[in-house]
Scaffold this motif. Sequence first.
Motif, PDB file in Angstrom:
ATOM      1  N   ILE A   1       0.846  -1.185   0.000  1.00  0.00           N
ATOM      2  CA  ILE A   1       0.000   0.000   0.000  1.00  0.00           C
ATOM      3  C   ILE A   1       0.883   1.237   0.000  1.00  0.00           C
ATOM      4  CG2 ILE A   1      -1.711   1.278   1.340  1.00  0.00           C
ATOM      5  CD1 ILE A   1      -2.549  -1.435   2.550  1.00  0.00           C
ATOM      6  N   ASP A   2       0.584   2.180  -0.880  1.00  0.00           N
ATOM      7  CA  ASP A   2       1.298   3.457  -0.863  1.00  0.00           C
ATOM      8  C   ASP A   2       0.854   4.247   0.353  1.00  0.00           C
ATOM      9  OD1 ASP A   2       2.705   2.976  -3.176  1.00  0.00           O
ATOM     10  OD2 ASP A   2       1.225   3.927  -4.473  1.00  0.00           O
ATOM     11  N   GLY A   3       1.807   4.813   1.064  1.00  0.00           N
ATOM     12  CA  GLY A   3       1.500   5.612   2.241  1.00  0.00           C
ATOM     13  C   GLY A   3       1.391   4.761   3.490  1.00  0.00           C
ATOM     14  N   SER A   4       0.980   5.400   4.556  1.00  0.00           N
ATOM     15  CA  SER A   4       0.847   4.733   5.846  1.00  0.00           C
ATOM     16  C   SER A   4      -0.475   3.979   5.926  1.00  0.00           C
ATOM     17  CB  SER A   4       0.923   5.748   6.976  1.00  0.00           C
ATOM     18  OG  SER A   4       2.152   6.420   6.933  1.00  0.00           O
ATOM     19  N   MET A   5      -0.518   3.002   6.831  1.00  0.00           N
ATOM     20  CA  MET A   5      -1.738   2.226   7.043  1.00  0.00           C
ATOM     21  C   MET A   5      -2.731   3.054   7.853  1.00  0.00           C
ATOM     22  SD  MET A   5      -3.443  -0.532   6.608  1.00  0.00           S
ATOM     23  CE  MET A   5      -2.363  -1.857   6.110  1.00  0.00           C
ATOM     24  N   THR A   6      -3.968   3.072   7.404  1.00  0.00           N
ATOM     25  CA  THR A   6      -5.047   3.730   8.134  1.00  0.00           C
ATOM     26  C   THR A   6      -6.125   2.695   8.415  1.00  0.00           C
ATOM     27  OG1 THR A   6      -6.236   4.340   6.131  1.00  0.00           O
ATOM     28  CG2 THR A   6      -4.626   5.945   6.973  1.00  0.00           C
ATOM     29  N   GLY A   7      -7.063   3.047   9.243  1.00  0.00           N
ATOM     30  CA  GLY A   7      -8.162   2.133   9.549  1.00  0.00           C
ATOM     31  C   GLY A   7      -8.964   1.780   8.309  1.00  0.00           C
ATOM     32  N   GLU A   8      -9.200   2.764   7.442  1.00  0.00           N
ATOM     33  CA  GLU A   8      -9.967   2.517   6.213  1.00  0.00           C
ATOM     34  C   GLU A   8      -9.217   1.574   5.269  1.00  0.00           C
ATOM     35  OE1 GLU A   8     -13.110   3.343   5.506  1.00  0.00           O
ATOM     36  OE2 GLU A   8     -13.137   4.047   7.576  1.00  0.00           O
ATOM     37  N   LYS A   9      -7.910   1.781   5.140  1.00  0.00           N
ATOM     38  CA  LYS A   9      -7.120   0.899   4.269  1.00  0.00           C
ATOM     39  C   LYS A   9      -7.090  -0.524   4.822  1.00  0.00           C
ATOM     40  CE  LYS A   9      -4.074   4.524   2.516  1.00  0.00           C
ATOM     41  NZ  LYS A   9      -2.690   5.024   2.495  1.00  0.00           N
ATOM     42  N   PHE A  10      -7.030  -0.647   6.148  1.00  0.00           N
ATOM     43  CA  PHE A  10      -7.019  -1.972   6.752  1.00  0.00           C
ATOM     44  C   PHE A  10      -8.360  -2.677   6.549  1.00  0.00           C
ATOM     45  CE2 PHE A  10      -7.210  -4.894  10.443  1.00  0.00           C
ATOM     46  CZ  PHE A  10      -6.118  -5.684  10.103  1.00  0.00           C
ATOM     47  N   LYS A  11      -9.464  -1.943   6.727  1.00  0.00           N
ATOM     48  CA  LYS A  11     -10.788  -2.519   6.483  1.00  0.00           C
ATOM     49  C   LYS A  11     -10.918  -2.966   5.030  1.00  0.00           C
ATOM     50  CE  LYS A  11     -13.178   0.225   9.944  1.00  0.00           C
ATOM     51  NZ  LYS A  11     -14.125   1.328  10.168  1.00  0.00           N
ATOM     52  N   LYS A  12     -10.403  -2.162   4.107  1.00  0.00           N
ATOM     53  CA  LYS A  12     -10.458  -2.502   2.686  1.00  0.00           C
ATOM     54  C   LYS A  12      -9.663  -3.783   2.412  1.00  0.00           C
ATOM     55  CE  LYS A  12      -9.517  -0.445  -1.829  1.00  0.00           C
ATOM     56  NZ  LYS A  12      -8.955   0.723  -2.517  1.00  0.00           N
ATOM     57  N   PHE A  13      -8.478  -3.906   3.029  1.00  0.00           N
ATOM     58  CA  PHE A  13      -7.678  -5.123   2.878  1.00  0.00           C
ATOM     59  C   PHE A  13      -8.440  -6.336   3.400  1.00  0.00           C
ATOM     60  CE2 PHE A  13      -4.815  -8.179   4.956  1.00  0.00           C
ATOM     61  CZ  PHE A  13      -4.142  -8.652   3.852  1.00  0.00           C
ATOM     62  N   LEU A  14      -9.046  -6.198   4.566  1.00  0.00           N
ATOM     63  CA  LEU A  14      -9.794  -7.314   5.151  1.00  0.00           C
ATOM     64  C   LEU A  14     -10.982  -7.712   4.289  1.00  0.00           C
ATOM     65  CD1 LEU A  14      -9.859  -6.443   8.955  1.00  0.00           C
ATOM     66  CD2 LEU A  14      -8.467  -8.158   7.805  1.00  0.00           C
ATOM     67  N   SER A  15     -11.754  -6.727   3.850  1.00  0.00           N
ATOM     68  CA  SER A  15     -12.988  -7.045   3.122  1.00  0.00           C
ATOM     69  C   SER A  15     -12.738  -7.488   1.687  1.00  0.00           C
ATOM     70  CB  SER A  15     -13.937  -5.852   3.146  1.00  0.00           C
ATOM     71  OG  SER A  15     -13.366  -4.762   2.470  1.00  0.00           O
ATOM     72  N   GLN A  16     -11.779  -6.866   0.995  1.00  0.00           N
ATOM     73  CA  GLN A  16     -11.588  -7.169  -0.417  1.00  0.00           C
ATOM     74  C   GLN A  16     -10.549  -8.256  -0.682  1.00  0.00           C
ATOM     75  OE1 GLN A  16     -10.808  -3.527  -2.469  1.00  0.00           O
ATOM     76  NE2 GLN A  16     -12.804  -2.656  -1.994  1.00  0.00           N
ATOM     77  N   LYS A  17      -9.519  -8.329   0.123  1.00  0.00           N
ATOM     78  CA  LYS A  17      -8.438  -9.286  -0.136  1.00  0.00           C
ATOM     79  C   LYS A  17      -8.543 -10.540   0.723  1.00  0.00           C
ATOM     80  CE  LYS A  17      -5.889  -6.661  -2.897  1.00  0.00           C
ATOM     81  NZ  LYS A  17      -5.306  -6.991  -4.142  1.00  0.00           N
ATOM     82  N   LEU A  18      -8.691 -10.366   2.034  1.00  0.00           N
ATOM     83  CA  LEU A  18      -8.589 -11.503   2.941  1.00  0.00           C
ATOM     84  C   LEU A  18      -9.885 -12.287   3.098  1.00  0.00           C
ATOM     85  CD1 LEU A  18      -6.777 -13.125   4.798  1.00  0.00           C
ATOM     86  CD2 LEU A  18      -7.353 -11.553   6.634  1.00  0.00           C
ATOM     87  N   SER A  19     -10.992 -11.596   3.281  1.00  0.00           N
ATOM     88  CA  SER A  19     -12.257 -12.300   3.540  1.00  0.00           C
ATOM     89  C   SER A  19     -12.624 -13.320   2.460  1.00  0.00           C
ATOM     90  CB  SER A  19     -13.401 -11.307   3.725  1.00  0.00           C
ATOM     91  OG  SER A  19     -13.210 -10.594   4.896  1.00  0.00           O
ATOM     92  N   PRO A  20     -12.582 -12.966   1.173  1.00  0.00           N
ATOM     93  CA  PRO A  20     -12.919 -13.972   0.154  1.00  0.00           C
ATOM     94  C   PRO A  20     -11.992 -15.188   0.191  1.00  0.00           C
ATOM     95  CG  PRO A  20     -12.848 -11.775  -0.821  1.00  0.00           C
ATOM     96  CD  PRO A  20     -12.319 -11.663   0.563  1.00  0.00           C
ATOM     97  N   LEU A  21     -10.723 -14.954   0.456  1.00  0.00           N
ATOM     98  CA  LEU A  21      -9.769 -16.064   0.516  1.00  0.00           C
ATOM     99  C   LEU A  21      -9.979 -16.923   1.756  1.00  0.00           C
ATOM    100  CD1 LEU A  21      -6.569 -14.246  -0.721  1.00  0.00           C
ATOM    101  CD2 LEU A  21      -7.962 -15.871  -1.975  1.00  0.00           C
ATOM    102  N   LEU A  22     -10.397 -16.301   2.855  1.00  0.00           N
ATOM    103  CA  LEU A  22     -10.660 -17.082   4.066  1.00  0.00           C
ATOM    104  C   LEU A  22     -11.786 -18.075   3.849  1.00  0.00           C
ATOM    105  CD1 LEU A  22     -10.304 -14.603   7.059  1.00  0.00           C
ATOM    106  CD2 LEU A  22      -8.860 -16.543   6.489  1.00  0.00           C
ATOM    107  N   TRP A  23     -12.836 -17.644   3.141  1.00  0.00           N
ATOM    108  CA  TRP A  23     -13.945 -18.561   2.886  1.00  0.00           C
ATOM    109  C   TRP A  23     -13.484 -19.727   2.027  1.00  0.00           C
ATOM    110  CZ3 TRP A  23     -17.627 -18.569   6.072  1.00  0.00           C
ATOM    111  CH2 TRP A  23     -18.068 -17.395   6.657  1.00  0.00           C
ATOM    112  N   LEU A  24     -12.690 -19.448   1.004  1.00  0.00           N
ATOM    113  CA  LEU A  24     -12.162 -20.532   0.157  1.00  0.00           C
ATOM    114  C   LEU A  24     -11.249 -21.448   0.960  1.00  0.00           C
ATOM    115  CD1 LEU A  24     -11.320 -18.526  -3.080  1.00  0.00           C
ATOM    116  CD2 LEU A  24     -13.247 -20.080  -2.725  1.00  0.00           C
ATOM    117  N   TRP A  25     -10.426 -20.854   1.807  1.00  0.00           N
ATOM    118  CA  TRP A  25      -9.482 -21.623   2.627  1.00  0.00           C
ATOM    119  C   TRP A  25     -10.235 -22.511   3.608  1.00  0.00           C
ATOM    120  CZ3 TRP A  25      -8.059 -20.633   7.952  1.00  0.00           C
ATOM    121  CH2 TRP A  25      -6.954 -21.355   8.374  1.00  0.00           C
ATOM    122  N   CYS A  26     -11.291 -21.973   4.234  1.00  0.00           N
ATOM    123  CA  CYS A  26     -12.083 -22.769   5.183  1.00  0.00           C
ATOM    124  C   CYS A  26     -12.776 -23.935   4.476  1.00  0.00           C
ATOM    125  CB  CYS A  26     -13.135 -21.904   5.866  1.00  0.00           C
ATOM    126  SG  CYS A  26     -12.443 -20.748   7.054  1.00  0.00           S
TER     127      CYS A  26
END
Length: 129
Positions: free
Chosen positions: A99-124
């Motif tokens: 991510i360009d710049g520093s981590m913010t709460g919004e960027k972290f939420k975006k990472f969780l919802s768009q990148k990690l959550s879909p993969l977690l369901w597939l992984w589970c």
Amino acid sequence: MCRFLKKENWNLKKYSLRKRAASESGQKQRLSYWEEVKQIKPENLVFLDEMGTRVGLTREVGRSYGGQRLYDTGGIYRGKNVTSVGAISLNKVLAFEMIDGSMTGEKFKKFLSQKLSPLLWLWCRACYG
């Protein structure tokens, strides 16, 4: 600064860390937490980590042969901040993003919802059928 501290008789010392005295309620909470965590299988854990760095950062120290001065051409802290965030399981990297710049709460939420959550369901699904 070093000469001043020596002149004032300030010595560089290691300091000893003291353990904090835990309250009784804190001890109970800690023990109940560890009892819950012991039940989780290691293959079901996902670890998140985040790290930031400045691209243009220059080292302040280096090594040279004894008696020789060390020279380097360094930047003046130019460059951008870059943050990397990732999630790993016992067997593989589940998600990673730069991510360009520093981590913010919004960027972290975006990472969780768009990148990690879909993969977690597939992984589970892959783990549990």
